[in-house]
Design an enzyme around this catalytic site. Structure first.
Site, PDB file in Angstrom:
ATOM      1  N   ASP A 170       9.737   5.599 -49.716  1.00  0.00           N
ATOM      2  CA  ASP A 170      11.132   5.674 -50.149  1.00  0.00           C
ATOM      3  C   ASP A 170      11.295   5.383 -51.634  1.00  0.00           C
ATOM      4  OD1 ASP A 170      11.463   6.005 -47.463  1.00  0.00           O
ATOM      5  OD2 ASP A 170      12.579   4.156 -47.129  1.00  0.00           O
ATOM      6  N   ASP A 254      16.178   8.631 -53.273  1.00  0.00           N
ATOM      7  CA  ASP A 254      15.036   8.035 -52.602  1.00  0.00           C
ATOM      8  C   ASP A 254      13.877   9.009 -52.739  1.00  0.00           C
ATOM      9  OD1 ASP A 254      16.710   5.997 -51.843  1.00  0.00           O
ATOM     10  OD2 ASP A 254      16.208   6.088 -49.709  1.00  0.00           O
ATOM     11  N   HIS A 303      16.151  11.388 -46.070  1.00  0.00           N
ATOM     12  CA  HIS A 303      14.699  11.557 -46.149  1.00  0.00           C
ATOM     13  C   HIS A 303      14.272  12.852 -45.444  1.00  0.00           C
ATOM     14  CE1 HIS A 303      14.534   6.906 -46.633  1.00  0.00           C
ATOM     15  NE2 HIS A 303      15.102   7.527 -47.668  1.00  0.00           N
ATOM     16  N   ASP A 305      11.130  13.986 -44.670  1.00  0.00           N
ATOM     17  CA  ASP A 305       9.835  14.116 -44.009  1.00  0.00           C
ATOM     18  C   ASP A 305       9.844  13.973 -42.491  1.00  0.00           C
ATOM     19  OD1 ASP A 305      10.496  11.482 -44.381  1.00  0.00           O
ATOM     20  OD2 ASP A 305       8.581  10.878 -45.257  1.00  0.00           O
ATOM     21  N   ARG A 322      17.098  20.443 -36.711  1.00  0.00           N
ATOM     22  CA  ARG A 322      17.661  20.456 -38.063  1.00  0.00           C
ATOM     23  C   ARG A 322      17.025  21.602 -38.859  1.00  0.00           C
ATOM     24  NH1 ARG A 322      17.118  14.527 -37.220  1.00  0.00           N
ATOM     25  NH2 ARG A 322      15.173  14.414 -38.402  1.00  0.00           N
ATOM     26  N   SER A 354      16.573   5.266 -37.770  1.00  0.00           N
ATOM     27  CA  SER A 354      15.971   6.600 -37.744  1.00  0.00           C
ATOM     28  C   SER A 354      16.225   7.278 -36.409  1.00  0.00           C
ATOM     29  CB  SER A 354      14.467   6.500 -38.008  1.00  0.00           C
ATOM     30  OG  SER A 354      13.869   5.647 -37.050  1.00  0.00           O
ATOM     31  N   SER A 355      15.661   8.475 -36.266  1.00  0.00           N
ATOM     32  CA  SER A 355      15.775   9.227 -35.022  1.00  0.00           C
ATOM     33  C   SER A 355      14.415   9.286 -34.339  1.00  0.00           C
ATOM     34  CB  SER A 355      16.266  10.652 -35.310  1.00  0.00           C
ATOM     35  OG  SER A 355      15.210  11.428 -35.866  1.00  0.00           O
ATOM     36  N   CYS A 407       6.324   7.680 -43.803  1.00  0.00           N
ATOM     37  CA  CYS A 407       7.243   6.728 -44.435  1.00  0.00           C
ATOM     38  C   CYS A 407       6.556   5.418 -44.806  1.00  0.00           C
ATOM     39  CB  CYS A 407       8.405   6.421 -43.501  1.00  0.00           C
ATOM     40  SG  CYS A 407       9.491   7.811 -43.160  1.00  0.00           S
TER      41      CYS A 407
END
Length: 423
Positions: A170, A254, A303, A305, A322, A354-355, A407
């Site tokens: 990040d 970021d 982000h 990635d 997405r 996050s997901s 990450c």
């Protein structure tokens, strides 16, 4: 003018000329002596300064410790984050806009305090095991300094506690032999750079370039205080218009909103990265690198990635939930677009930042080796069908802090050269 006036005065003018000449001669003599002495002193000082400079910067090694152009060349050195002392960020507007509504009570209750102790303990153990496996694979591992992130700090514009040093991706991005510190947008991350300074100074002394992007003030004007939080439909509409919780008051980004493919670097406008931040990177890296803005059908981008992860020359994982609006750009260039399988992480596992799509947030050790979650069997099988060896590591508890393998790392050195993969 003084000499002309004296000459008009007859004999007294001549005497004046003689007097002034003698005084001028003595003055010049003294000036020359002082100048000569000053020059000698300056020369000696310059020699000493040069010697000091040489001592500080020479001899430089032939091989720079920092060198990485993409996400897949053979990995030689990496920074891996720390979960120790990680703190829940205060529940501010920028945090609220980037988190799932079901976790808002958690932030309201624990903001400014450590994440649950037992959970952190498990995350620390997982990341230690990850580091050990990386070392076994021949990769040099560096770690940020431990810091107490619960300490409160205050600037002229805001006050906050910290977050963590868990996600070096990040805050740091390596482009060639340069390591860049990102001007992140969360107030709780204002002093996060301190955890990495000893590492970066070491790289700098050994020949790397070190750049810190303009640090934002994080004044109230950087954030849209009226950003619609509850309506997903409104978020979709605003995202399509390029409007997010961060404004264009000052540059911010970021580093994890950028992903590298040689001369071409792809960036997204997100909740934490604005157009001014992307433009700063574009100007800073030109003309050797081209920064492209791409976007996704994502109401809450933060982000790139876990949405668009480049895993090889002309090979990208593209999140089916997405999709990329500019995917034809890559298809026309002959890239292979791979749709990763749906992640299998349980619904009851906490993902505070996050997901579930951290399953595709993988770290390539080279084109034929990938570090992947030990629990995510479907994506393991996908990689194996591609002829890529999977290095399985369990970081399920570390995922809860907001990141997968990509990450949790910043690749500092990969063995490769600068190439173009889009032409």
């Amino acid at each position: 003018m003084l000499r002309v006036r004296c000459l008009r005065g007859g004999s007294r003018g001549a005497e004046a000329v003689h007097y002034i000449g003698s005084r001028l001669g003595r003055t010049l003599t003294g000036w020359v002596q002082r100048t000569f002495q000053s020059t000698q002193a300056a020369t000696a000082s310059s020699r000493n300064s040069s010697a000091a400079d040489d001592k500080a910067t020479e001899p430089l090694p032939k091989d720079c410790p920092v060198s990485s152009y993409n996400e897949w060349d053979p990995l030689e050195e990496v920074i891996v984050g720390r979960a120790e002392n990680a703190c829940v960020p205060p529940f501010t507007i920028e945090v609220k806009a980037n988190t799932n509504e079901k976790y808002w009570p958690f932030y309201q209750k624990h903001g400014g305090h450590y994440f649950p102790k037992d959970h952190l303990k498990k995350a620390v153990a997982e990341i230690e095991e990850m580091c050990n496996i990386l070392k076994m694979e021949g990769v040099t591992v560096r770690r940020p300094d431990p810091i107490d992130w619960s300490l409160k700090y205050k600037t002229p514009d805001f006050e906050s506690t910290g977050l963590y040093s868990a996600m070096p991706r990040d805050i740091l991005i390596v482009v060639g032999n340069e390591i860049i510190e990102a001007p992140m947008a969360w107030r709780s991350r204002f002093f996060e750079y301190r955890a990495y300074r000893s590492i970066i100074k070491d790289y700098f002394h050994r020949g790397a370039k070190w750049t810190t992007a303009p640090k934002p003030t994080m004044a109230d004007e950087l954030y849209n205080q009226d950003y619609p939080i509850h309506s997903i439909e409104d978020r979709h509409k605003l995202a399509a218009q390029g409007k997010f919780v961060t404004t264009e008051f000052e540059p911010c980004f970021d580093a994890a909103d950028f992903i590298r493919a040689g001369r071409d670097i792809f960036a997204q406008r997100s909740q934490v990265t604005n157009y001014l931040g992307i433009e700063w990177m574009r100007r800073h890296l030109a003309p050797d690198y081209r920064v492209h803005i791409i976007s996704f059908k994502d109401p809450n981008p933060m982000h790139i990635d876990a949405t668009f992860n480049i895993i090889g020359p002309g090979i990208v994982l593209s999140n089916p939930d997405r999709p990329c609006h500019q995917i034809d750009l890559f298809k026309k260039a002959g890239w292979t677009i791979i749709t990763p399988p749906t992640p299998i992480i349980p619904d009851d596992h906490p993902l505070w930042m996050s997901s579930k799509w951290l399953s595709m947030n993988v770290l390539m050790l080279d084109e034929k080796r990938v570090m992947v979650d030990a629990n995510e069997v479907p994506i393991q099988k996908m990689f194996e069908k591609l002829g890529i060896t999977t290095i399985k590591v369990n970081i399920r508890n570390a995922n809860s802090l907001g990141g997968g393998f990509h990450c949790w790392t910043c690749d500092v050195r990969r063995r490769g050269t600068l190439q173009s993969y889009l032409d």
